[in-house]
Design an enzyme around this catalytic site. Structure first.
Site, PDB file in Angstrom:
ATOM      1  N   GLY A   1      42.717  43.868  37.344  1.00 41.59           N
ATOM      2  CA  GLY A   1      42.715  42.791  37.817  1.00 41.59           C
ATOM      3  C   GLY A   1      42.011  42.367  36.101  1.00 41.59           C
ATOM      4  N   GLU A   2      40.250  41.332  36.454  1.00 42.13           N
ATOM      5  CA  GLU A   2      39.198  41.225  35.508  1.00 42.13           C
ATOM      6  C   GLU A   2      38.466  41.570  35.668  1.00 42.13           C
ATOM      7  OE1 GLU A   2      39.699  39.881  32.529  1.00 42.13           O
ATOM      8  OE2 GLU A   2      38.104  40.324  32.117  1.00 42.13           O
ATOM      9  N   SER A   3      37.861  42.392  34.976  1.00 43.52           N
ATOM     10  CA  SER A   3      36.623  43.827  35.272  1.00 43.52           C
ATOM     11  C   SER A   3      35.643  42.134  35.309  1.00 43.52           C
ATOM     12  CB  SER A   3      36.435  44.187  34.176  1.00 43.52           C
ATOM     13  OG  SER A   3      36.219  44.040  32.850  1.00 43.52           O
TER      14      SER A   3
ATOM     15  N   CYS B   1      42.835  50.527  35.251  1.00 44.73           N
ATOM     16  CA  CYS B   1      42.148  49.330  33.883  1.00 44.73           C
ATOM     17  C   CYS B   1      41.531  48.678  34.130  1.00 44.73           C
ATOM     18  CB  CYS B   1      43.951  48.341  34.410  1.00 44.73           C
ATOM     19  SG  CYS B   1      44.066  47.001  33.071  1.00 44.73           S
TER      20      CYS B   1
ATOM     21  N   ARG C   1      36.976  47.680  26.189  1.00 45.36           N
ATOM     22  CA  ARG C   1      37.725  46.478  26.887  1.00 45.36           C
ATOM     23  C   ARG C   1      38.549  45.992  26.032  1.00 45.36           C
ATOM     24  NH1 ARG C   1      35.443  41.270  28.399  1.00 45.36           N
ATOM     25  NH2 ARG C   1      36.804  40.817  29.761  1.00 45.36           N
TER      26      ARG C   1
ATOM     27  N   ILE D   1      47.891  46.709  30.417  1.00 47.93           N
ATOM     28  CA  ILE D   1      48.170  45.614  30.112  1.00 47.93           C
ATOM     29  C   ILE D   1      46.785  44.805  29.847  1.00 47.93           C
ATOM     30  CG2 ILE D   1      47.902  43.141  32.006  1.00 47.93           C
ATOM     31  CD1 ILE D   1      50.452  44.814  33.675  1.00 47.93           C
ATOM     32  N   ARG D   2      46.199  44.311  28.836  1.00 50.29           N
ATOM     33  CA  ARG D   2      45.349  43.460  28.772  1.00 50.29           C
ATOM     34  C   ARG D   2      44.619  45.580  28.597  1.00 50.29           C
ATOM     35  NH1 ARG D   2      47.783  40.037  30.139  1.00 50.29           N
ATOM     36  NH2 ARG D   2      46.276  39.816  31.403  1.00 50.29           N
TER      37      ARG D   2
ATOM     38  N   HIS E   1      48.328  51.188  34.922  1.00 45.23           N
ATOM     39  CA  HIS E   1      49.143  50.672  36.167  1.00 45.23           C
ATOM     40  C   HIS E   1      49.750  51.771  36.713  1.00 45.23           C
ATOM     41  CE1 HIS E   1      46.424  46.775  36.124  1.00 45.23           C
ATOM     42  NE2 HIS E   1      46.782  47.090  34.466  1.00 45.23           N
TER      43      HIS E   1
ATOM     44  N   GLU F   1      50.522  51.859  40.025  1.00 42.77           N
ATOM     45  CA  GLU F   1      51.162  51.278  41.174  1.00 42.77           C
ATOM     46  C   GLU F   1      51.536  49.718  41.020  1.00 42.77           C
ATOM     47  OE1 GLU F   1      47.987  50.700  39.073  1.00 42.77           O
ATOM     48  OE2 GLU F   1      47.507  48.497  38.762  1.00 42.77           O
TER      49      GLU F   1
HETATM   50  N1  GLN Z   1      41.622  43.341  30.603  1.00 40.89           N
HETATM   51  C1  GLN Z   1      41.156  43.033  32.014  1.00 40.89           C
HETATM   52  C2  GLN Z   1      39.538  43.333  31.944  1.00 40.89           C
HETATM   53  O1  GLN Z   1      38.637  43.580  30.705  1.00 40.89           O
HETATM   54  C3  GLN Z   1      41.998  44.651  32.162  1.00 40.89           C
HETATM   55  C4  GLN Z   1      42.877  44.210  32.737  1.00 40.89           C
HETATM   56  C5  GLN Z   1      43.404  44.387  33.982  1.00 40.89           C
HETATM   57  O2  GLN Z   1      43.509  45.003  34.898  1.00 40.89           O
HETATM   58  N2  GLN Z   1      45.209  44.296  33.569  1.00 40.89           N
HETATM   59  O3  GLN Z   1      38.966  43.813  32.499  1.00 40.89           O
END
Ligand code: GLN
Length: 203
Positions: free
Chosen positions: A46-48, A78, A107, A136-137, A177, A179
């Protein structure tokens, strides 16, 4: 054995589904009492920075930190990998994590222009062909302390050799990922680790 999935943000449903498909009893974790009721925990992508903010708001940061420090098996993908790292580079200064794995992660390491991509990653300890890893990022692991096992690296391209999967004791983390792919091997590995780990905790 109950496997919780931290359910404040990110791809929670996909992890619940993958764990179910592995025969584990999976359930979402949103409250501190639910943290106490699980035998293992998945921290999704997700987004940390958002996950960090929400776990603080929901009073989950300390309970999860404590359980991980006490040996709770955990798997982070991730953003989840970032949450399990001892040290985070290019994070927000106020970003908090659970820690647990003696590693430094960076990150968005693959560069902002490389939003997402797939690459084969051979994981130590997994039978069969390399995984199709979806990034993904994603972060990568910049360095690990002794005691952290490197399980997988990027095979080729500009990021060749970068560490993207690690294990330390009961803790597992991947930059990618699994999942999202329908390939259950990483979740199976974690469920096996968790079964072994919770037996050890029972003594
Ligand atoms: N860029 C996201 C972060 O810094 C991680 C991306 C992801 O979990 N797909 O948390």
């Amino acid at each position: 054995m109950i496997v919780g999935v931290l359910a404040v943000q990110g791809d929670v449903r996909e992890h619940l589904r993958a764990l179910d498909a592995c025969g584990a009893r999976a359930r979402p974790v949103r409250r501190a009492d639910e943290v106490e009721a699980v035998d293992a925990l998945v921290v999704p992508g997700g987004e940390s920075t958002t996950i960090s903010k929400l776990v603080e708001e929901f009073g989950l940061l300390e309970p999860i930190r404590k359980r991980i420090a006490a040996g709770l098996p955990a798997y982070g993908s991730c953003a989840g990998m970032i949450m399990l790292a001892a040290t985070v580079l290019d994070g927000r200064p106020d970003q908090q994590g659970f820690g647990g794995i003696a590693m430094t992660v960076r990150r968005n390491a693959f560069g902002r222009q490389v939003d997402s991509f797939e690459a084969p990653v051979a994981l130590d300890g997994l039978d069969g062909p390399p995984l199709t890893a979806v990034f993904i990022r994603a972060p990568w692991v910049e360095s690990v302390d002794p005691g952290v096992e490197v399980l997988g690296r990027v095979a080729d391209g500009p990021a060749a050799g970068r560490i993207v999967a690690v294990r330390q004791g009961n803790l597992l983390a991947t930059s990618f990922h699994p999942e999202l792919t329908g390939d259950l091997r990483v979740h199976r590995l974690f469920v096996e680790m968790a079964r072994a780990g919770s037996k050890t905790m029972e003594g």
